[in-house]
Design a protein around this motif. Sequence first.
Motif, PDB file in Angstrom:
ATOM      1  N   ILE A  28       0.915  -1.201   0.147  1.00 11.56           N
ATOM      2  CA  ILE A  28      -0.073  -0.118  -0.104  1.00 11.56           C
ATOM      3  C   ILE A  28       0.908   1.165  -0.075  1.00 11.56           C
ATOM      4  CG2 ILE A  28      -1.751   1.101   1.228  1.00 11.56           C
ATOM      5  CD1 ILE A  28      -2.551  -1.550   2.495  1.00 11.56           C
ATOM      6  N   ASP A  29       1.426   1.502  -1.326  1.00  7.98           N
ATOM      7  CA  ASP A  29       2.295   2.949  -1.188  1.00  7.98           C
ATOM      8  C   ASP A  29       1.763   4.173  -1.875  1.00  7.98           C
ATOM      9  OD1 ASP A  29       4.551   1.178  -0.623  1.00  7.98           O
ATOM     10  OD2 ASP A  29       4.790   0.628  -2.588  1.00  7.98           O
ATOM     11  N   HIS A  30       0.366   4.112  -1.831  1.00  7.74           N
ATOM     12  CA  HIS A  30      -0.402   5.478  -2.143  1.00  7.74           C
ATOM     13  C   HIS A  30      -0.607   6.285  -0.868  1.00  7.74           C
ATOM     14  CE1 HIS A  30      -3.700   2.814  -1.140  1.00  7.74           C
ATOM     15  NE2 HIS A  30      -4.423   3.854  -0.739  1.00  7.74           N
ATOM     16  N   GLY A  31      -0.690   7.293  -1.183  1.00  7.39           N
ATOM     17  CA  GLY A  31      -0.980   8.392  -0.067  1.00  7.39           C
ATOM     18  C   GLY A  31       0.077   8.680   0.815  1.00  7.39           C
ATOM     19  N   ILE A  32       1.573   8.520   0.283  1.00 10.11           N
ATOM     20  CA  ILE A  32       2.776   9.029   1.006  1.00 10.11           C
ATOM     21  C   ILE A  32       2.835  10.443   0.291  1.00 10.11           C
ATOM     22  CG2 ILE A  32       5.220   8.509   1.108  1.00 10.11           C
ATOM     23  CD1 ILE A  32       4.746   5.713   0.669  1.00 10.11           C
ATOM     24  N   LYS A  37       5.851  11.832   5.255  1.00  8.85           N
ATOM     25  CA  LYS A  37       7.134  10.953   5.044  1.00  8.85           C
ATOM     26  C   LYS A  37       7.897  10.465   6.306  1.00  8.85           C
ATOM     27  CE  LYS A  37       7.946  11.904   0.161  1.00  8.85           C
ATOM     28  NZ  LYS A  37       8.951  12.395  -0.829  1.00  8.85           N
ATOM     29  N   GLY A  38       7.926  11.562   7.180  1.00 10.19           N
ATOM     30  CA  GLY A  38       8.677  11.334   8.569  1.00 10.19           C
ATOM     31  C   GLY A  38       8.063  10.069   9.326  1.00 10.19           C
ATOM     32  N   TYR A  39       6.622  10.151   9.155  1.00 10.16           N
ATOM     33  CA  TYR A  39       5.863   9.044   9.935  1.00 10.16           C
ATOM     34  C   TYR A  39       6.154   7.648   9.343  1.00 10.16           C
ATOM     35  CZ  TYR A  39       1.824   6.437  11.191  1.00 10.16           C
ATOM     36  OH  TYR A  39       0.992   5.463  11.606  1.00 10.16           O
ATOM     37  N   ASP A  52       8.155   1.281  -0.683  1.00  7.56           N
ATOM     38  CA  ASP A  52       9.407   1.339  -1.769  1.00  7.56           C
ATOM     39  C   ASP A  52      10.060   2.656  -1.129  1.00  7.56           C
ATOM     40  OD1 ASP A  52      10.744   2.106  -3.927  1.00  7.56           O
ATOM     41  OD2 ASP A  52       8.989   1.884  -5.303  1.00  7.56           O
ATOM     42  N   PRO A  53      11.617   2.329  -1.085  1.00  8.77           N
ATOM     43  CA  PRO A  53      12.616   3.236  -0.484  1.00  8.77           C
ATOM     44  C   PRO A  53      12.634   4.343  -1.284  1.00  8.77           C
ATOM     45  CG  PRO A  53      13.840   1.293  -1.048  1.00  8.77           C
ATOM     46  CD  PRO A  53      12.303   1.052  -1.209  1.00  8.77           C
ATOM     47  N   HIS A  54      12.310   4.357  -2.691  1.00  8.83           N
ATOM     48  CA  HIS A  54      12.512   5.542  -3.621  1.00  8.83           C
ATOM     49  C   HIS A  54      11.137   6.546  -3.300  1.00  8.83           C
ATOM     50  CE1 HIS A  54      14.520   2.438  -5.883  1.00  8.83           C
ATOM     51  NE2 HIS A  54      15.194   3.445  -6.025  1.00  8.83           N
ATOM     52  N   LEU A  55      10.015   5.918  -2.769  1.00  9.97           N
ATOM     53  CA  LEU A  55       8.871   6.888  -2.296  1.00  9.97           C
ATOM     54  C   LEU A  55       9.135   7.639  -1.174  1.00  9.97           C
ATOM     55  CD1 LEU A  55       5.982   4.377  -3.118  1.00  9.97           C
ATOM     56  CD2 LEU A  55       6.665   6.445  -4.659  1.00  9.97           C
ATOM     57  N   LEU A  56      10.196   7.257  -0.513  1.00 11.54           N
ATOM     58  CA  LEU A  56      10.466   8.049   0.853  1.00 11.54           C
ATOM     59  C   LEU A  56      11.583   8.868   0.839  1.00 11.54           C
ATOM     60  CD1 LEU A  56       9.960   4.930   3.347  1.00 11.54           C
ATOM     61  CD2 LEU A  56       8.423   6.646   2.629  1.00 11.54           C
ATOM     62  N   LYS A  57      12.282   9.269  -0.307  1.00 11.65           N
ATOM     63  CA  LYS A  57      13.125  10.310  -0.505  1.00 11.65           C
ATOM     64  C   LYS A  57      12.586  11.592  -0.600  1.00 11.65           C
ATOM     65  CE  LYS A  57      16.293   7.379  -2.779  1.00 11.65           C
ATOM     66  NZ  LYS A  57      17.298   7.082  -4.184  1.00 11.65           N
TER      67      LYS A  57
END
Length: 57
Positions: A28-32, A37-39, A52-57
């Motif tokens: 479930i990667d939608h909504g980031i 992102k910190g949470y 996905d680590p790319h979504l957290l950059k």
Amino acid sequence: KVQLMTNNPRKIKALTDLGIEVVGRTPIDHGITDDNKGYIRTKTQKLGHEFDPHLLK
């Protein structure tokens, strides 16, 4: 058998421990957003959630 939508590996383990076969996992990667992102990073680091680590950059 279930196909599970989760980022939480503990849920997968809990179901398998109960004898339920998890045949797949859909993340479930939608909504980031920039605001959460910190949470999400904290959930990844402290609870082992899989994003996905790319979504957290």
